[in-house]
Scaffold this active site. Structure first.
Site, PDB file in Angstrom:
ATOM      1  CB  SER A  50      45.066  39.568  49.186  1.00 25.82           C
ATOM      2  OG  SER A  50      44.973  39.035  50.508  1.00 25.82           O
ATOM      3  CG  ASP A  83      45.770  38.791  44.334  1.00 24.29           C
ATOM      4  OD1 ASP A  83      45.609  39.013  43.128  1.00 24.29           O
ATOM      5  OD2 ASP A  83      45.155  37.897  44.963  1.00 24.29           O
ATOM      6  CD  GLU A 135      39.927  41.550  37.242  1.00 25.48           C
ATOM      7  OE1 GLU A 135      40.816  41.318  38.082  1.00 25.48           O
ATOM      8  OE2 GLU A 135      38.777  41.086  37.328  1.00 25.48           O
ATOM      9  CG  HIS A 212      42.721  37.463  38.964  1.00 25.11           C
ATOM     10  ND1 HIS A 212      43.035  37.927  40.216  1.00 25.11           N
ATOM     11  CD2 HIS A 212      43.499  38.155  38.099  1.00 25.11           C
ATOM     12  CE1 HIS A 212      43.950  38.875  40.106  1.00 25.11           C
ATOM     13  NE2 HIS A 212      44.258  39.037  38.828  1.00 25.11           N
ATOM     14  CG  ASP A 257      44.182  32.358  48.027  1.00 24.44           C
ATOM     15  OD1 ASP A 257      44.740  31.552  48.798  1.00 24.44           O
ATOM     16  OD2 ASP A 257      43.662  33.407  48.441  1.00 24.44           O
ATOM     17  CB  SER A 258      40.388  28.374  46.269  1.00 20.58           C
ATOM     18  OG  SER A 258      39.754  29.632  46.310  1.00 20.58           O
TER      19      SER A 258
HETATM   20  P1  13P Z   1      41.098  31.131  43.370  1.00 20.76           P
HETATM   21  O1  13P Z   1      40.072  31.520  44.384  1.00 20.76           O
HETATM   22  O2  13P Z   1      40.485  30.407  42.221  1.00 20.76           O
HETATM   23  O3  13P Z   1      42.249  30.405  43.951  1.00 20.76           O
HETATM   24  O4  13P Z   1      41.674  32.517  42.740  1.00 20.76           O
HETATM   25  C1  13P Z   1      42.691  33.227  43.383  1.00 20.76           C
HETATM   26  C2  13P Z   1      42.929  34.564  42.787  1.00 20.76           C
HETATM   27  O5  13P Z   1      42.458  34.908  41.719  1.00 20.76           O
HETATM   28  C3  13P Z   1      43.787  35.483  43.529  1.00 20.76           C
HETATM   29  O6  13P Z   1      43.847  36.734  42.935  1.00 20.76           O
HETATM   30  O1  G3H Z   2      41.432  36.989  44.843  1.00 24.81           O
HETATM   31  C1  G3H Z   2      41.376  36.823  46.053  1.00 24.81           C
HETATM   32  C2  G3H Z   2      42.415  35.980  46.711  1.00 24.81           C
HETATM   33  O2  G3H Z   2      41.974  34.661  46.831  1.00 24.81           O
HETATM   34  C3  G3H Z   2      42.794  36.592  48.020  1.00 24.81           C
HETATM   35  O3  G3H Z   2      41.821  36.367  48.979  1.00 24.81           O
HETATM   36  O4  G3H Z   2      41.443  38.651  49.922  1.00 24.81           O
HETATM   37  O5  G3H Z   2      40.781  36.568  51.206  1.00 24.81           O
HETATM   38  O6  G3H Z   2      43.205  37.160  50.901  1.00 24.81           O
HETATM   39  P1  G3H Z   2      41.806  37.238  50.338  1.00 24.81           P
HETATM   40 ZN    ZN Z   3      42.051  37.318  41.966  1.00 24.78          ZN
END
Ligand code: 13P
Ligand code: G3H
Ligand code: ZN
Length: 310
Positions: A50, A83, A135, A212, A257-258
């Site tokens: 990201s 991302d 998107e 996402h 990601d989370s």
């Molecule tokens: P989560 O926060 O559900 O992991 O989504 C991550 C994401 O969409 C990154 O683009």
């Molecule tokens: O969609 C968002 C992703 O979880 C990336 O998060 O912008 O905090 O790196 P971030």
């Molecule tokens: Zn995302």
């Protein structure tokens, strides 16, 4: 094999009834945990970066770590993806800087502006052998520290026009997933708009769809975080069986990601409580990396279904 685009991965995933995991990377332990799991499971993977990751770890460090993973995991196709690229410039910078895939996220823009910039990104990307995700519709949740309260679901009536006019290679849609660790309110029944997904796939045959905000927020991590001094009450994710269902159809890329953040935080919190004397970062980053690896291996096999597909 060198870094690849996601084109071939998506073609196989679409017809094979599975999805490729797109995992966010921010440091070495995350890159290693994900790719070691993929190497062991023989799973293709998308490592995504990201704007915040580039600001934290630096573009070059991230690219070089991913290139190291390519050498260390010779059996696995790896794509390096931007991302949520917010404008043409960041997409161009990643294309020029070694990425094989970029997302232009114009989902918050007026429709015609989204088309205009997406088309510009596609022209530049395709001329450089790079693929593009865009998107339509907006997710609720946290993204780059901005909190969006409400979903605006993708309108299936727009998707053919958008894809034809822009030439994008994949499309992220909003069907009720959201970013972050608080996707549903306590007591609320998790629901996704599979009817929208179906209508989109009917209108775009053989076209790869992206989800996402698809972390499951495993409750064992939430429990551990809270047990060892954290405060994440009522963190709730997308049920794994819903993701598995989506992966069987047109959804070829699932973003996570989370769950990585949770795996790491739970492991480190536990370590500090059990070993308060430790101050060598290797002592607590090692179990954190292992927790990422175990979590990713579980997703590959039980949620995405992409194990053995490398
Ligand atoms: P989560 O926060 O559900 O992991 O989504 C991550 C994401 O969409 C990154 O683009
Ligand atoms: O969609 C968002 C992703 O979880 C990336 O998060 O912008 O905090 O790196 P971030
Ligand atoms: Zn995302």
């Amino acid at each position: 094999m060198p870094l690849v685009t996601s084109a071939e991965m998506f073609k196989k995933a679409y017809h094979g009834g599975y999805a490729v995991g797109a995992f966010n990377v921010n440091n070495m332990e995350i890159v290693q945990g994900i790719t070691e799991a993929c190497q062991e499971q023989k799973a293709p993977v998308i490592l995504q970066v990201s704007k915040g990751a580039r600001a934290y770890a630096n573009h070059t460090y991230l690219v070089k770590m991913v290139e190291a993973a390519v050498i260390e995991c010779p059996d696995v196709p790896i794509a390096l993806h931007l991302d949520h690229g917010s404008d043409f410039e960041i997409c161009k910078s990643c294309i020029d800087g070694g990425f094989t895939s970029v997302m232009f996220d114009g989902s918050a823009m007026p429709y015609e502006d989204n088309i205009k910039v997406a088309k510009q990104v596609v022209e530049y990307a395709h001329a450089h052998g790079v693929v593009v995700e865009a998107e339509l519709g907006q997710l609720a949740g946290v993204e780059d520290d901005v909190v969006a309260e409400d979903h605006s679901y993708t309108d299936p009536a727009q998707v053919e026009d958008f894809v034809t006019k822009t030439g994008v290679d994949s499309l992220a849609i909003a069907i009720g997933t959201s970013h972050g660790a608080y996707k549903f309110k306590p007591g609320q029944k998790p629901q996704l708009r599979f009817d929208i997904l179906e209508e989109v796939s009917r209108r775009l045959p053989e076209f790869p769809i992206v989800l996402h905000g698809s972390s499951s927020v495993p409750q064992e991590f939430v429990k551990k975080v809270n047990e060892y001094g954290g405060k994440m009450p009522d963190a709730i994710g997308i049920p794994e069986e819903m993701l598995r269902e989506a992966a069987k159809g047109a959804v070829c890329k699932i973003n996570i990601d989370s769950d990585i953040r949770l795996a790491i935080t739970a492991a480190i919190r536990e370590h500090f409580v059990k070993h308060p004397e430790d101050f060598d970062p290797r002592a607590y980053l090692k179990p954190a990396r292992q927790a990422v690896k175990d979590m990713v291996a579980h997703k590959l096999v039980n949620v995405l279904g992409c194990n053995g597909k490398a």
